[in-house]
Design a protein around this motif. Structure first.
Motif, PDB file in Angstrom:
ATOM      1  N   GLY A 185      -1.031  -9.648  19.596  1.00 29.49           N
ATOM      2  CA  GLY A 185      -1.217  -8.977  18.314  1.00 29.49           C
ATOM      3  C   GLY A 185      -0.370  -7.724  18.209  1.00 29.49           C
ATOM      4  N   VAL A 186      -0.366  -7.172  17.005  1.00 28.34           N
ATOM      5  CA  VAL A 186       0.406  -5.969  16.743  1.00 28.34           C
ATOM      6  C   VAL A 186      -0.449  -5.017  15.920  1.00 28.34           C
ATOM      7  CG1 VAL A 186       2.361  -5.073  15.420  1.00 28.34           C
ATOM      8  CG2 VAL A 186       2.640  -7.106  16.810  1.00 28.34           C
ATOM      9  N   ARG A 187      -0.365  -3.754  16.261  1.00 24.97           N
ATOM     10  CA  ARG A 187      -1.085  -2.745  15.483  1.00 24.97           C
ATOM     11  C   ARG A 187      -0.116  -1.658  15.038  1.00 24.97           C
ATOM     12  NH1 ARG A 187      -5.341  -0.731  18.905  1.00 24.97           N
ATOM     13  NH2 ARG A 187      -3.793   0.659  19.796  1.00 24.97           N
ATOM     14  N   MET A 188      -0.215  -1.284  13.763  1.00 25.77           N
ATOM     15  CA  MET A 188       0.570  -0.157  13.257  1.00 25.77           C
ATOM     16  C   MET A 188      -0.391   0.979  13.005  1.00 25.77           C
ATOM     17  SD  MET A 188       2.554  -2.328  10.516  1.00 25.77           S
ATOM     18  CE  MET A 188       3.923  -3.384  10.979  1.00 25.77           C
ATOM     19  N   SER A 189      -0.067   2.161  13.530  1.00 20.43           N
ATOM     20  CA  SER A 189      -0.942   3.299  13.244  1.00 20.43           C
ATOM     21  C   SER A 189      -0.097   4.522  12.957  1.00 20.43           C
ATOM     22  CB  SER A 189      -1.904   3.527  14.404  1.00 20.43           C
ATOM     23  OG  SER A 189      -1.188   3.726  15.586  1.00 20.43           O
ATOM     24  N   ALA A 190      -0.756   5.683  12.857  1.00 22.90           N
ATOM     25  CA  ALA A 190      -0.106   6.895  12.350  1.00 22.90           C
ATOM     26  C   ALA A 190       0.545   6.548  11.011  1.00 22.90           C
ATOM     27  CB  ALA A 190       0.914   7.451  13.335  1.00 22.90           C
ATOM     28  N   LEU A 191      -0.260   5.964  10.133  1.00 28.31           N
ATOM     29  CA  LEU A 191       0.256   5.549   8.828  1.00 28.31           C
ATOM     30  C   LEU A 191       0.389   6.756   7.911  1.00 28.31           C
ATOM     31  CD1 LEU A 191      -1.864   2.336   8.250  1.00 28.31           C
ATOM     32  CD2 LEU A 191       0.432   2.527   9.185  1.00 28.31           C
ATOM     33  N   GLN A 192       1.426   6.733   7.113  1.00 32.04           N
ATOM     34  CA  GLN A 192       1.627   7.833   6.164  1.00 32.04           C
ATOM     35  C   GLN A 192       1.943   7.265   4.800  1.00 32.04           C
ATOM     36  OE1 GLN A 192       4.693  10.389   7.587  1.00 32.04           O
ATOM     37  NE2 GLN A 192       3.719  10.655   9.574  1.00 32.04           N
ATOM     38  N   ASP A 193       1.454   7.975   3.823  1.00 38.71           N
ATOM     39  CA  ASP A 193       1.710   7.605   2.445  1.00 38.71           C
ATOM     40  C   ASP A 193       3.155   7.873   2.078  1.00 38.71           C
ATOM     41  OD1 ASP A 193      -1.043   7.496   0.759  1.00 38.71           O
ATOM     42  OD2 ASP A 193       0.783   7.355  -0.443  1.00 38.71           O
TER      43      ASP A 193
ATOM     44  N   ARG B 153       0.817  -1.220   0.000  1.00 36.92           N
ATOM     45  CA  ARG B 153       0.000   0.000   0.000  1.00 36.92           C
ATOM     46  C   ARG B 153       0.845   1.262   0.000  1.00 36.92           C
ATOM     47  NH1 ARG B 153      -3.002  -3.626   2.834  1.00 36.92           N
ATOM     48  NH2 ARG B 153      -5.276  -3.460   2.722  1.00 36.92           N
ATOM     49  N   ASN B 154       2.174   1.113  -0.104  1.00 40.00           N
ATOM     50  CA  ASN B 154       3.061   2.277  -0.082  1.00 40.00           C
ATOM     51  C   ASN B 154       2.961   3.081   1.209  1.00 40.00           C
ATOM     52  OD1 ASN B 154       4.510   2.129  -2.340  1.00 40.00           O
ATOM     53  ND2 ASN B 154       3.258   3.545  -3.553  1.00 40.00           N
ATOM     54  N   LEU B 155       2.845   2.375   2.333  1.00 34.22           N
ATOM     55  CA  LEU B 155       2.661   3.091   3.592  1.00 34.22           C
ATOM     56  C   LEU B 155       3.875   2.964   4.518  1.00 34.22           C
ATOM     57  CD1 LEU B 155      -1.015   2.019   4.382  1.00 34.22           C
ATOM     58  CD2 LEU B 155      -0.238   4.302   3.731  1.00 34.22           C
ATOM     59  N   PHE B 156       4.078   3.991   5.317  1.00 37.25           N
ATOM     60  CA  PHE B 156       5.031   3.964   6.422  1.00 37.25           C
ATOM     61  C   PHE B 156       4.219   4.069   7.714  1.00 37.25           C
ATOM     62  CE2 PHE B 156       8.140   4.136   3.460  1.00 37.25           C
ATOM     63  CZ  PHE B 156       9.205   5.018   3.594  1.00 37.25           C
ATOM     64  N   PHE B 157       4.712   3.496   8.798  1.00 36.76           N
ATOM     65  CA  PHE B 157       3.992   3.682  10.063  1.00 36.76           C
ATOM     66  C   PHE B 157       4.888   4.409  11.050  1.00 36.76           C
ATOM     67  CE2 PHE B 157       6.053   0.784  13.061  1.00 36.76           C
ATOM     68  CZ  PHE B 157       6.794  -0.031  12.206  1.00 36.76           C
ATOM     69  N   ARG B 158       4.255   5.037  12.015  1.00 34.31           N
ATOM     70  CA  ARG B 158       5.041   5.724  13.026  1.00 34.31           C
ATOM     71  C   ARG B 158       4.740   5.191  14.435  1.00 34.31           C
ATOM     72  NH1 ARG B 158       5.119  11.448  14.698  1.00 34.31           N
ATOM     73  NH2 ARG B 158       7.067  11.549  15.864  1.00 34.31           N
ATOM     74  N   ASN B 159       3.523   4.645  14.612  1.00 31.83           N
ATOM     75  CA  ASN B 159       3.192   4.095  15.929  1.00 31.83           C
ATOM     76  C   ASN B 159       3.044   2.589  15.842  1.00 31.83           C
ATOM     77  OD1 ASN B 159       3.025   6.625  17.021  1.00 31.83           O
ATOM     78  ND2 ASN B 159       0.821   6.786  16.734  1.00 31.83           N
ATOM     79  N   LEU B 160       3.588   1.926  16.825  1.00 29.28           N
ATOM     80  CA  LEU B 160       3.475   0.479  16.871  1.00 29.28           C
ATOM     81  C   LEU B 160       2.937   0.111  18.250  1.00 29.28           C
ATOM     82  CD1 LEU B 160       4.320  -1.926  15.026  1.00 29.28           C
ATOM     83  CD2 LEU B 160       6.318  -2.156  16.475  1.00 29.28           C
ATOM     84  N   SER B 161       1.938  -0.769  18.275  1.00 26.51           N
ATOM     85  CA  SER B 161       1.414  -1.210  19.562  1.00 26.51           C
ATOM     86  C   SER B 161       1.474  -2.723  19.653  1.00 26.51           C
ATOM     87  CB  SER B 161      -0.045  -0.808  19.755  1.00 26.51           C
ATOM     88  OG  SER B 161      -0.202   0.563  19.540  1.00 26.51           O
ATOM     89  N   ALA B 162       1.838  -3.197  20.829  1.00 24.15           N
ATOM     90  CA  ALA B 162       1.747  -4.622  21.115  1.00 24.15           C
ATOM     91  C   ALA B 162       0.459  -4.812  21.896  1.00 24.15           C
ATOM     92  CB  ALA B 162       2.938  -5.069  21.947  1.00 24.15           C
ATOM     93  N   MET B 163      -0.313  -5.825  21.531  1.00 23.82           N
ATOM     94  CA  MET B 163      -1.559  -6.087  22.237  1.00 23.82           C
ATOM     95  C   MET B 163      -1.491  -7.494  22.814  1.00 23.82           C
ATOM     96  SD  MET B 163      -4.225  -4.625  19.389  1.00 23.82           S
ATOM     97  CE  MET B 163      -3.504  -5.510  18.011  1.00 23.82           C
TER      98      MET B 163
END
Ligand code: TTP
Ligand code: MG
Length: 359
Positions: A339-347, A282-292
């Motif tokens: 689980g893992v979540r990536m957020s603050a995604l940027q193009d 998707r051509n994305l970069f992430f800045r936040n990573l969460s462990a759940m």
């Protein structure tokens, strides 16, 4: 017409919301590095603390010296708490705007040109409504800037903080920019400011009139073009919709309940590879990573981290995930699911433009 919203002294303000007795004193959110209770840096602080010269990134020891004899609260950083507030604020915003482009944990560009038919007065009242809703629902203040484009909107939002609303109409752009120093431009940090100074440029109008070849020589073509447009108030970056994919996540059920970091990580590897592929495709970069982590009693635990710079590198994903789970497992019992979540995604397209020059 663009707007930007930024939450004020965000992490420290969340701490005040959760503990209102902090409100009247300096509050400093600290990244303790562990060796002594003074080693580490300040993540952010409330405006009371800033009156004493405290800044983000300052060593905790130095902040303590500046606040000697003052009743101040030094609080350990808690990313997942701020992430939760951030997500709720972004949801409020999403329901009020045409397009939302989240650019950080506490910052987003948004466009309401359609809703307001390009009318600045209507835009201001929408901005006031947004501020009121965020205050009402989350008890948080924010600062909003409205301008003909992103660069001007950003400078407008920085103009009055905290709890500000600054509107700069097309015809006011040059009057607004002319008294400001060059380092008020989004992306001009201390290094660039110094470099510009060696060429006698300290103000925005000086930058606006600087020969582009000279700027290209010292800063490279892309940055020079950006600064030329920004200082003339003529940037034309669209507000990108980061609404379709705001986060990517995977959660798995572990083969058996465990407390072992390596075991959790090994079982998570296929999910991490899958997330990495989804990012890249998707051509994305992430800045936040969460462990759940979900415990035996179905309780959900999370740990999050905001990276200095956005990334899509697999090695970073694996390393950060491991670190987060180590921290999470130090606090909770056996996990049933992870689980893992990536957020603050940027193009990535975005990477080549405005956001490339920030932070
Ligand atoms: P900012 O919006 O830059 O700062 P702020 O919200 O604390 O203050 P302001 O009122 O000036 O907007 O950053 C958002 C959050 O990111 C901030 O609350 C804490 C974190 N952060 C760091 O951890 N380290 C840093 O060096 C900076 C600048 C921010
Ligand atoms: Mg902020």
């Amino acid at each position: 017409m663009s707007r930007i919203i930024g939450l004020d002294y965000f992490y420290a303000q969340v701490e005040e919301v959760e503990n209102p007795s902090l409100k009247d004193r300096p509050v400093l959110v600290c990244v303790f590095s562990g060796r002594t209770d003074e080693s580490g840096v300040i993540s952010t602080s409330n405006y009371k603390a800033r009156e004493y010269g405290v800044k983000s990134g300052m060593p905790i020891a130095l902040a303590k010296r500046r606040l000697e004899g003052v009743q101040a609260s030094f609080i350990k950083i808690d990313h997942s708490k701020y992430e939760t507030y951030s997500q709720r604020v972004m949801e409020i915003l999403r329901s009020e705007v045409d397009t939302l482009e989240q650019t950080g944990i506490d910052e987003a560009f948004f466009d309401i040109t359609k809703r307001t038919e390009g009318d600045y007065r209507a835009a201001s009242s929408t901005a006031l409504e947004i501020k009121a809703r965020i205050l009402d629902q989350e008890k948080l203040t924010c600062s909003i800037g409205i301008g003909p484009n992103k660069v001007v909107a950003k400078m407008a939002s920085d103009f009055k903080k905290p709890d500000g609303l600054t509107v700069v109409r097309d015809r006011e752009v040059s009057a607004f920019l002319s008294p400001l120093p060059a380092d008020r431009i989004y992306g001009v940090g201390p290094k660039t400011a110094k470099l510009l100074q060696t060429r006698g440029i300290t103000t925005i109008p000086e930058l606006a009139h600087a020969p582009t070849e000279m700027l290209e020589d010292i800063l490279g073509k892309k940055f020079a073009v950006y600064l030329h447009n920004a200082s003339n108030g003529t940037d034309d970056e669209p507000v990108l919709d980061s609404g379709e994919v705001t986060q990517l996540s995977r959660i798995i059920t572990l083969k058996h309940d465990t407390h072992d970091v390596d075991e959790v990580l090994t079982e998570l590897l296929p999910a991490l590879r899958d997330l990495h592929e989804r990012l890249v495709s998707r051509n994305l970069f992430f800045r936040n990573l969460s462990a759940m982590g979900i415990g035996k009693n179905l309780s959900l635990h999370t740990k999050s981290r905001t990276l200095e710079t956005p990334t899509n590198e697999y090695s970073v994903i694996e390393k950060e995930t491991k670190g987060l789970f180590a921290a999470l497992l130090a606090e909770v019992g056996d996990l049933r699911r992870a689980g893992v979540r990536m957020s603050a995604l940027q193009d990535m397209v975005d990477q080549h433009s405005l956001t490339e020059f920030t932070r």
